[in-house]
Design a protein around this motif. Structure first.
Motif, mmCIF file in Angstrom:
data_model
loop_
_atom_site.group_PDB
_atom_site.id
_atom_site.type_symbol
_atom_site.label_atom_id
_atom_site.label_comp_id
_atom_site.label_asym_id
_atom_site.label_seq_id
_atom_site.Cartn_x
_atom_site.Cartn_y
_atom_site.Cartn_z
ATOM 1 N N ARG A 1 0.492 4.035 2.785
ATOM 2 C CA ARG A 1 1.060 3.833 4.118
ATOM 3 C C ARG A 1 2.509 3.411 4.059
ATOM 4 O O ARG A 1 3.137 3.184 5.094
ATOM 5 N N ASN A 2 3.050 3.264 2.824
ATOM 6 C CA ASN A 2 4.442 2.894 2.612
ATOM 7 C C ASN A 2 4.798 1.607 3.355
ATOM 8 O O ASN A 2 5.840 1.482 3.988
ATOM 9 N N ASP A 3 3.901 0.649 3.256
ATOM 10 C CA ASP A 3 4.100 -0.598 3.983
ATOM 11 C C ASP A 3 3.200 -1.665 3.373
ATOM 12 O O ASP A 3 2.290 -1.368 2.588
ATOM 13 N N HIS A 4 3.447 -2.927 3.736
ATOM 14 C CA HIS A 4 2.616 -4.031 3.300
ATOM 15 C C HIS A 4 1.495 -4.272 4.315
ATOM 16 O O HIS A 4 1.619 -3.943 5.491
ATOM 17 N N ARG A 5 0.428 -4.878 3.826
ATOM 18 C CA ARG A 5 -0.679 -5.304 4.682
ATOM 19 C C ARG A 5 -1.124 -6.673 4.225
ATOM 20 O O ARG A 5 -1.345 -6.902 3.037
ATOM 21 N N PRO A 6 -1.278 -7.646 5.147
ATOM 22 C CA PRO A 6 -1.738 -8.973 4.726
ATOM 23 C C PRO A 6 -3.188 -8.919 4.234
ATOM 24 O O PRO A 6 -4.039 -8.293 4.875
ATOM 25 N N ILE A 7 -3.464 -9.544 3.115
ATOM 26 C CA ILE A 7 -4.831 -9.711 2.642
ATOM 27 C C ILE A 7 -5.081 -11.203 2.437
ATOM 28 O O ILE A 7 -4.182 -11.958 2.071
ATOM 29 N N TRP A 8 -6.293 -11.620 2.702
ATOM 30 C CA TRP A 8 -6.642 -13.035 2.631
ATOM 31 C C TRP A 8 -7.144 -13.357 1.231
ATOM 32 O O TRP A 8 -8.072 -12.727 0.723
ATOM 33 N N ILE A 9 -6.511 -14.350 0.609
ATOM 34 C CA ILE A 9 -6.926 -14.840 -0.706
ATOM 35 C C ILE A 9 -7.796 -16.072 -0.494
ATOM 36 O O ILE A 9 -7.360 -17.058 0.099
ATOM 37 N N GLU A 10 -9.017 -16.012 -0.972
ATOM 38 C CA GLU A 10 -9.957 -17.106 -0.754
ATOM 39 C C GLU A 10 -9.560 -18.360 -1.536
ATOM 40 O O GLU A 10 -8.904 -18.278 -2.580
ATOM 41 N N PRO A 11 -9.971 -19.540 -1.060
ATOM 42 C CA PRO A 11 -9.783 -20.746 -1.870
ATOM 43 C C PRO A 11 -10.488 -20.592 -3.216
ATOM 44 O O PRO A 11 -11.599 -20.053 -3.288
ATOM 45 N N HIS A 12 -9.831 -21.043 -4.276
ATOM 46 C CA HIS A 12 -10.430 -20.879 -5.598
ATOM 47 C C HIS A 12 -9.819 -21.889 -6.562
ATOM 48 O O HIS A 12 -8.797 -22.530 -6.262
ATOM 49 N N LEU A 13 -10.454 -22.029 -7.715
ATOM 50 C CA LEU A 13 -9.925 -22.870 -8.789
ATOM 51 C C LEU A 13 -9.064 -22.020 -9.710
ATOM 52 O O LEU A 13 -9.443 -20.912 -10.091
ATOM 53 N N ALA A 14 -7.900 -22.530 -10.059
ATOM 54 C CA ALA A 14 -6.996 -21.847 -10.985
ATOM 55 C C ALA A 14 -6.797 -22.712 -12.220
ATOM 56 O O ALA A 14 -6.960 -23.927 -12.175
ATOM 57 N N GLY A 15 -6.456 -22.060 -13.326
ATOM 58 C CA GLY A 15 -6.221 -22.774 -14.578
ATOM 59 C C GLY A 15 -7.356 -22.592 -15.562
ATOM 60 O O GLY A 15 -8.404 -22.013 -15.228
ATOM 61 N N PRO A 16 -7.190 -23.064 -16.810
ATOM 62 C CA PRO A 16 -8.223 -22.905 -17.846
ATOM 63 C C PRO A 16 -9.539 -23.561 -17.446
ATOM 64 O O PRO A 16 -9.557 -24.647 -16.871
ATOM 65 N N GLU A 17 -10.650 -22.902 -17.763
ATOM 66 C CA GLU A 17 -11.951 -23.405 -17.346
ATOM 67 C C GLU A 17 -12.281 -24.766 -17.946
ATOM 68 O O GLU A 17 -12.985 -25.562 -17.341
ATOM 69 N N ASP A 18 -11.808 -25.034 -19.182
ATOM 70 C CA ASP A 18 -12.166 -26.285 -19.852
ATOM 71 C C ASP A 18 -11.137 -27.381 -19.621
ATOM 72 O O ASP A 18 -11.237 -28.463 -20.204
ATOM 73 N N ALA A 19 -10.120 -27.137 -18.756
ATOM 74 C CA ALA A 19 -9.085 -28.143 -18.513
ATOM 75 C C ALA A 19 -9.522 -29.089 -17.400
ATOM 76 O O ALA A 19 -10.340 -28.727 -16.545
ATOM 77 N N PRO A 20 -9.004 -30.323 -17.392
ATOM 78 C CA PRO A 20 -9.360 -31.269 -16.327
ATOM 79 C C PRO A 20 -8.789 -30.815 -14.981
ATOM 80 O O PRO A 20 -7.752 -30.153 -14.915
ATOM 81 N N TYR B 1 0.857 -1.177 0.000
ATOM 82 C CA TYR B 1 0.000 0.000 0.000
ATOM 83 C C TYR B 1 0.898 1.235 0.000
ATOM 84 O O TYR B 1 1.561 1.538 1.007
ATOM 85 N N ALA B 2 0.906 1.945 -1.120
ATOM 86 C CA ALA B 2 1.754 3.126 -1.225
ATOM 87 C C ALA B 2 1.338 4.206 -0.244
ATOM 88 O O ALA B 2 2.166 4.988 0.235
#
Length: 353
Positions: free
Chosen positions: A322-341, A319-320
């Motif tokens: 505040r000139n510092d980092h802040r933890p943010i939570w990334i939710e569980p999700h599916l990654a990769g091409p939608e039509d891939a196995p 975050y510019a």
């Protein structure tokens, strides 16, 4: 709770803290907040009397509590910033204790209040005592102070009861009084063990905003047995509090302003008319199948032939402002091409909220 902080009687906050904490608790000399000249109990009682009437009230749902509990397990030490707080002065009521209490005669902490204090921020913890503790406390509060001291002194000369021969109710009370002799001698009158609002004040964590290596820090070094279990539970609770605050500032959380029921508003208007009857209900939004911070403009030259499940995790976001980092939570999700196995064969992953 506000009425309790203003009550000058035996069950009011000033006498309750004077009895259980005293002007100089055992660890006062180890604190960066209090010194030997301070009356610690009176200072905390006065601070609560100023904070609780103006605290913004938050109710944390069961789903949100579970997410904060899970997210706290992977949260690293973090230097708190004032803007991380959902309110400068506030109180969070968890739907259920987020951390189990390992050895004490109480339920886990389920209420957290906070506000400005010496050293930066004061975070108070509240929990319900067991029914046995509450009952013994009522007996103690009903006795004249001199009688309670006399019974405690009498029990102090007896050997402790053998595990195979548990003491009678009266003997058990006398042994309890013997362990509280210093408290009985310093307080004008013994309070009941449970304040009228039903929660015991169970601790204060002063938190600094500056020159801070991380909160919570390592508090378990050199401990073992019950002391270690209690310290680990306290550390887990502090991380869960911090994770709750950080999550409340993200889009995965839904906030709804509610007000107390009519009967409760009437009671509040009689006992503490200056207290706002509003409450902010904190819950989770509906589950996503994509990360909450995904950008459509992101490009990559790497090609993927499968989809996979990305587990929930923290990511340090810069975050510019505040000139510092802040933890943010990334939710569980599916990654990769939608039509891939999906990697993992026929396994189905379900996220329920």
């Amino acid at each position: 709770m506000t009425a309790w902080t203003r009550d000058p009687g035996p069950d009011g906050a000033a006498n309750w803290l004077q009895f259980f904490l005293g002007p100089q608790p055992d660890h006062a000399t180890e604190s960066r907040v209090f010194d030997r000249a301070d009356d610690v109990a009176a200072t905390i009682a006065g601070t609560l009397a100023a904070q609780l009437p103006v605290a913004e009230l938050f109710y944390v749902s069961s789903d949100m509590t579970e997410l904060a509990r899970h997210a706290a397990t992977t949260l690293t030490d973090y230097r708190l910033h004032p803007e991380d707080l959902p309110a400068p002065v506030g109180m969070m009521v968890y739907a259920e204790p987020p951390v189990a209490n390992p050895v004490d005669h109480h339920d886990g902490v389920s209420i957290v209040s906070w506000g400005p204090g010496r050293g930066g921020l004061w975070v108070h913890r509240w929990q319900r005592p067991s029914s046995d503790v509450a009952r013994l406390g009522r007996v103690l509060a009903a006795l004249p102070r001199d009688e309670a001291i006399r019974r405690g002194e009498r029990a102090a000369t007896r050997p402790e009861p053998h595990p195979d021969a548990p003491p009678t109710t009266e003997e058990g009370f006398d042994f309890l009084a013997s362990g509280l002799l210093p408290n009985l001698r310093r307080a004008p009158a013994p309070p009941s063990f449970t304040p009228p609002h039903g929660y015991d004040w169970s601790g204060l964590t002063p938190m600094e905003y500056t020159d801070m290596e991380g909160w919570p820090g390592d508090i378990t070094t050199g401990l073992d047995g019950d002391d270690l279990r209690m310290a680990e539970a306290s550390l887990n609770l502090e991380r869960t509090i911090l994770a709750t605050w950080l999550l409340m500032g993200q889009t995965i959380v839904r906030s709804e302003d509610l007000t107390a029921p009519r009967a409760a508003r009437r009671r509040m208007s009689r006992e503490a008319p200056d207290v706002d009857p509003g409450v902010r209900y904190i819950d989770l939004r509906r589950a996503r199948t994509e990360p909450s911070d995904r950008s459509d403009t992101t490009t990559s030259t790497r090609e993927y032939r499968h989809r996979w499940v990305v587990r929930g995790h923290w990511r340090n976001q810069w975050y510019a402002s505040r000139n510092d980092h802040r933890p943010i939570w990334i939710e569980p999700h599916l990654a990769g091409p939608e039509d891939a196995p999906l990697l993992g064969g026929d396994r189905v992953n379900v996220l329920r909220r």
